[in-house]
Write a protein that holds these residues in place. Structure first.
Motif, PDB file in Angstrom:
ATOM      1  N   GLU A  44       0.837  -1.204   0.000  1.00 45.04           N
ATOM      2  CA  GLU A  44       0.000   0.000   0.000  1.00 45.04           C
ATOM      3  C   GLU A  44       0.869   1.251   0.000  1.00 45.04           C
ATOM      4  N   GLU A  45       0.250   2.371  -0.382  1.00 44.51           N
ATOM      5  CA  GLU A  45       0.941   3.639  -0.269  1.00 44.51           C
ATOM      6  C   GLU A  45       1.150   4.000   1.196  1.00 44.51           C
ATOM      7  N   GLY A  46       2.215   4.765   1.446  1.00 42.60           N
ATOM      8  CA  GLY A  46       2.431   5.264   2.789  1.00 42.60           C
ATOM      9  C   GLY A  46       1.341   6.257   3.165  1.00 42.60           C
ATOM     10  N   LEU A  47       1.044   6.344   4.449  1.00 43.52           N
ATOM     11  CA  LEU A  47      -0.023   7.200   4.959  1.00 43.52           C
ATOM     12  C   LEU A  47       0.561   8.163   5.978  1.00 43.52           C
ATOM     13  N   LEU A  48       0.323   9.447   5.791  1.00 43.51           N
ATOM     14  CA  LEU A  48       0.782  10.474   6.710  1.00 43.51           C
ATOM     15  C   LEU A  48      -0.384  10.911   7.584  1.00 43.51           C
ATOM     16  N   ILE A  49      -0.198  10.844   8.892  1.00 42.57           N
ATOM     17  CA  ILE A  49      -1.258  11.165   9.843  1.00 42.57           C
ATOM     18  C   ILE A  49      -0.902  12.480  10.530  1.00 42.57           C
ATOM     19  N   LEU A  50      -1.755  13.487  10.339  1.00 39.01           N
ATOM     20  CA  LEU A  50      -1.444  14.840  10.797  1.00 39.01           C
ATOM     21  C   LEU A  50      -2.507  15.382  11.756  1.00 39.01           C
ATOM     22  N   PRO A  51      -2.126  16.332  12.620  1.00 39.11           N
ATOM     23  CA  PRO A  51      -3.136  17.076  13.379  1.00 39.11           C
ATOM     24  C   PRO A  51      -4.076  17.790  12.411  1.00 39.11           C
ATOM     25  N   GLN A  52      -5.280  18.028  12.821  1.00 38.34           N
ATOM     26  CA  GLN A  52      -6.286  18.623  11.936  1.00 38.34           C
ATOM     27  C   GLN A  52      -5.807  19.943  11.319  1.00 38.34           C
ATOM     28  N   MET A  53      -5.074  20.737  12.094  1.00 38.83           N
ATOM     29  CA  MET A  53      -4.632  22.033  11.597  1.00 38.83           C
ATOM     30  C   MET A  53      -3.648  21.934  10.427  1.00 38.83           C
ATOM     31  N   GLU A  54      -3.039  20.764  10.244  1.00 36.89           N
ATOM     32  CA  GLU A  54      -2.058  20.584   9.180  1.00 36.89           C
ATOM     33  C   GLU A  54      -2.600  19.793   7.992  1.00 36.89           C
ATOM     34  N   VAL A  55      -3.820  19.290   8.102  1.00 37.52           N
ATOM     35  CA  VAL A  55      -4.323  18.359   7.096  1.00 37.52           C
ATOM     36  C   VAL A  55      -4.455  18.998   5.723  1.00 37.52           C
ATOM     37  N   GLU A  56      -5.069  20.169   5.655  1.00 33.54           N
ATOM     38  CA  GLU A  56      -5.271  20.802   4.351  1.00 33.54           C
ATOM     39  C   GLU A  56      -3.934  21.081   3.673  1.00 33.54           C
ATOM     40  N   ARG A  57      -2.978  21.626   4.429  1.00 30.45           N
ATOM     41  CA  ARG A  57      -1.664  21.884   3.860  1.00 30.45           C
ATOM     42  C   ARG A  57      -0.982  20.584   3.446  1.00 30.45           C
ATOM     43  N   GLY A  58      -1.160  19.561   4.285  1.00 27.52           N
ATOM     44  CA  GLY A  58      -0.566  18.271   3.961  1.00 27.52           C
ATOM     45  C   GLY A  58      -1.099  17.698   2.662  1.00 27.52           C
TER      46      GLY A  58
END
Length: 372
Positions: A44-58
């Motif tokens: 599978e592709e790697g998955l990056l898990i971010l705080p909500q405040m960073e999700v859109e930028r991520g």
């Protein structure tokens, strides 16, 4: 990475780090100041898990899928656990679905929490091995940083060349030109152009006999001034590396002889570098050349390895050293021979380039001239 996971029997590879980790930056292409979770499951592709405040930028910037900690189950697990690390461990274990592999730098406190859910294995330097062979965009990024490095070295050389002299001591803007002043000028020059540098070496005189002495005190005429600069592009994270040795005035005859020997060794290293050669063969060729010129390798003389890989870290694979690491096409390495004697000073020249099938593609386009 899938082969590494398969061979280890692990279900997933997990990193918990900020983008100061070269592996995290490499796998995600994302820049973040605080530690976050990256999970790569087999197939599978790697998955990056971010705080909500960073999700859109991520989602705009990362090179892999991004989800929030909430969607990953973190807050659900936090309802049952008072320690956020316990909740993070439970979230990782749930997504991984089995034993995990982690890099050497993985926080031991989080690893201990994860061991309540699954087996945690230290992985071979799998990502470091991946990073060692550079892709086209990485080569472009390193070349870009190298151009800035050359410009900054040139800027420093002009300051030294044009400095006023008072009894052999150099002055800049009516003040003593010290190692700290010139280092600051170099750093400011780079900062204005989007690069950052730390621990830049600006050493003079006998200080140059210690390869990593960053330098202190006033710069003087007729003595070696060694500048070793390894800045990073603040946007891409890629480093370059370059060293030049200068003399403002008339160098000692023995220093000139040392410089000429280093320059020949520097050219020899670049000429011999190619796909399939081992770091030990390349390093030992320079050792043999120095010996033929009457210079030893050990406590004085040539005292360090010939070079190292460069990329998202300033020192990465492969080493160009007495080890048997083999150079592969696409490796970006330095060639940096030097000679160091406590009663004379030191000389080092360093270029950076890419290993090719039958040659070395040198990225550095800056002359090697001792006298300014």
């Amino acid at each position: 990475m899938d082969n590494t996971l398969k061979n280890s029997g692990a279900s997933a590879y997990v990193i918990y780090a900020s983008s100061e980790s070269p592996d995290m930056r490499y796998l995600t292409g994302f820049s973040v100041s605080d530690p976050v979770v990256y999970i790569k499951k087999s197939g599978e592709e790697g998955l990056l898990i971010l705080p909500q405040m960073e999700v859109e930028r991520g989602r705009r910037e990362a090179e892999c899928p991004v989800i929030s900690r909430g969607d990953a189950g973190f807050f659900r697990h936090l309802e049952d656990k008072t320690d956020p690390k316990d909740a993070t461990a439970a979230m990782i274990a749930e997504i991984a679905g089995g034993d995990i592999m982690v890099p050497d730098e993985f926080p031991i406190s989080l690893a201990r929490k994860l061991e309540n859910f699954c087996k945690v294995n230290l992985g071979r330097p799998a990502v470091a091995e991946m990073r060692a062979v550079k892709k086209a965009d990485e080569i472009k990024n390193i070349r870009h940083t190298q151009r800035a490095t050359e410009d900054a070295i040139g800027y420093a050389a002009e300051i030294i060349r044009n400095a006023a002299s008072d009894n052999g001591e150099l002055y800049y803007n009516d003040n003593p030109l010290t190692s700290d002043i010139l280092r600051g000028e170099i750093h400011c020059y780079l900062m204005k152009r989007g690069f950052e540098a730390h621990e830049t070496i600006v050493a003079c005189g006998k200080e140059t006999s210690m390869p990593h002495n960053t330098g202190s005190g006033i710069l003087v005429e007729n003595e070696p001034i060694l500048i070793d600069l390894f800045p990073r592009d603040t946007k891409t994270g890629y480093y370059a590396d370059m060293t030049r040795t200068f003399v403002r005035g008339e160098p000692d005859r023995e220093l000139v002889r040392m410089y000429n020997a280093v320059k020949e060794a520097w050219n020899l290293g670049k000429k011999k570098a190619r796909t399939g050669i081992s770091g030990s063969e390349l390093h030992n060729a320079v050792v043999s050349y120095f010996k033929s010129q009457g210079y030893e390798s050990g406590n004085e003389g040539f005292t360090h390895s010939l070079g190292h890989g460069v990329g998202l870290a300033i020192h990465e694979m492969p080493p160009v050293s007495p080890t048997d690491a083999v150079l592969n096409t696409g490796n970006v390495v330095t060639i940096e021979p030097g000679l160091y004697y406590s009663d004379i000073g030191g000389v080092r020249l360093e270029d950076i380039g890419m290993v090719c099938k039958n040659s070395f593609d040198c990225f550095t386009d800056y002359p090697a001239e001792l006298i300014l």
